[in-house]
Design an enzyme around this catalytic site. Structure first.
Site, PDB file in Angstrom:
ATOM      1  N   HIS B  56      -6.039  12.620  -1.435  1.00 48.79           N
ATOM      2  CA  HIS B  56      -6.094  12.408   0.013  1.00 48.79           C
ATOM      3  C   HIS B  56      -5.729  13.730   0.694  1.00 48.79           C
ATOM      4  O   HIS B  56      -5.061  14.594   0.097  1.00 48.79           O
ATOM      5  CB  HIS B  56      -5.099  11.317   0.425  1.00 48.79           C
ATOM      6  CG  HIS B  56      -5.579   9.916   0.151  1.00 48.79           C
ATOM      7  ND1 HIS B  56      -4.941   8.792   0.629  1.00 48.79           N
ATOM      8  CD2 HIS B  56      -6.654   9.470  -0.560  1.00 48.79           C
ATOM      9  CE1 HIS B  56      -5.592   7.710   0.227  1.00 48.79           C
ATOM     10  NE2 HIS B  56      -6.621   8.086  -0.497  1.00 48.79           N
ATOM     11  N   GLU B  58      -3.537  14.601   2.917  1.00 48.18           N
ATOM     12  CA  GLU B  58      -2.110  14.945   2.968  1.00 48.18           C
ATOM     13  C   GLU B  58      -1.619  15.491   1.627  1.00 48.18           C
ATOM     14  O   GLU B  58      -0.831  16.434   1.574  1.00 48.18           O
ATOM     15  CB  GLU B  58      -1.259  13.703   3.291  1.00 48.18           C
ATOM     16  CG  GLU B  58      -1.567  13.018   4.607  1.00 48.18           C
ATOM     17  CD  GLU B  58      -2.552  11.879   4.459  1.00 48.18           C
ATOM     18  OE1 GLU B  58      -3.591  12.046   3.770  1.00 48.18           O
ATOM     19  OE2 GLU B  58      -2.301  10.808   5.040  1.00 48.18           O
ATOM     20  N   CYS B  86      -1.248   6.468   4.330  1.00 49.25           N
ATOM     21  CA  CYS B  86      -1.179   5.285   3.465  1.00 49.25           C
ATOM     22  C   CYS B  86       0.146   5.315   2.695  1.00 49.25           C
ATOM     23  O   CYS B  86       0.888   6.301   2.763  1.00 49.25           O
ATOM     24  CB  CYS B  86      -2.370   5.296   2.499  1.00 49.25           C
ATOM     25  SG  CYS B  86      -2.191   6.482   1.137  1.00 49.25           S
ATOM     26  N   CYS B  89       0.612   8.514   0.451  1.00 50.14           N
ATOM     27  CA  CYS B  89       0.861   9.758   1.177  1.00 50.14           C
ATOM     28  C   CYS B  89       2.201   9.720   1.917  1.00 50.14           C
ATOM     29  O   CYS B  89       2.904  10.734   1.982  1.00 50.14           O
ATOM     30  CB  CYS B  89      -0.287  10.038   2.138  1.00 50.14           C
ATOM     31  SG  CYS B  89      -1.840  10.353   1.250  1.00 50.14           S
TER      32      CYS B  89
END
Lengths: 152, 152
Positions: B56, B58, B86, B89
């Site tokens: 992801h 991040e 999420c 993260c």
């Protein structure tokens, strides 16, 4: 109470990886990803060595398995880890579509499944693996106790 | 309602990275890590390209920043991301000791801060950044809407 059954090979390997992490001065946690009983990824905590806050055992094992099979979804794969996963790792396990999760011992301080956010019980959670906890409580908790006692 | 103030440069950059992810066929999310106002890590969603369920925006940005400063803790650093993080993260943000988290728009389906597990409000959570949400709702949500509409 110790189980009368022998420990499955992948959990034995995860415990060996946890010992290796300890020898390297890392938090003693190990993890293995299997597909059809064969190990396709493994990892141990590498935060300090890799200068990477995301390098928990589960993340290292999942990333290796994904590279190896060439897919960002590990559908049908199982994950074996020596400690109940934290929120970051539980989230990654869900994203990766891991089928079954086996862990050695609960983590009352940082676990995200039996306590705290109970991530797989959240209605938002899009994929929940089958979960089997407490497979090797004595071995895994002795490792962690020894590590944190030595640091005090 | 759009803010009357200009968007901070790091959030503008995170939105540019989200557009780049979209162009590459990935979910359009971008993230930037800053230290003292300077960008020291950036990332966009790379799940498909990297065959990595943990990639992801991040996570990519945090890992780059950690490598760059040679420390697995990003103490004093800020993270800017186009979507509410999420659970994976948010967990990484806490592990990395990010000081301030800025995000463009909430994620009612997968966000872990305002909804669902509300990770930073859990008593277990060892480090909570200051959190600022809703900085660029219109831009970030238009990007995501366009992406998911095109996939239907």
């Amino acid at each position: 109470m110790a189980s009368p059954f022998p420990l499955p090979d992948p959990m034995r390997r995860a415990l060996d990886l946890a010992y290796a992490a300890q020898q390297a001065g890392e938090v003693p946690i190990g993890a293995v990803v299997t597909l059809g009983g064969r190990i396709i990824g493994e990892g141990e905590n590498r935060n300090r060595r890799d200068k990477d806050p995301t390098a928990h055992a589960e993340m290292v094992a999942i990333r290796e398995a994904s590279r190896r099979i060439g897919d960002f979804r590990l559908t049908g794969c199982d994950l074996w880890v020596t400690l109940e996963p934290c929120p970051m790792c539980a989230g990654a396990i869900s994203h990766a579509r891991i089928a079954r999760l086996y862990y050695a011992v609960s983590d009352p301080k940082g676990g995200a499944l039996e306590q705290g956010p109970r991530l797989f019980a959240q209605p938002q959670c899009l994929h929940r693996p089958e979960v089997y906890g407490g497979l090797a409580e004595a071995e895994a908790s002795a490792l962690l106790r020894g590590f944190f006692a030595a640091r005090r």
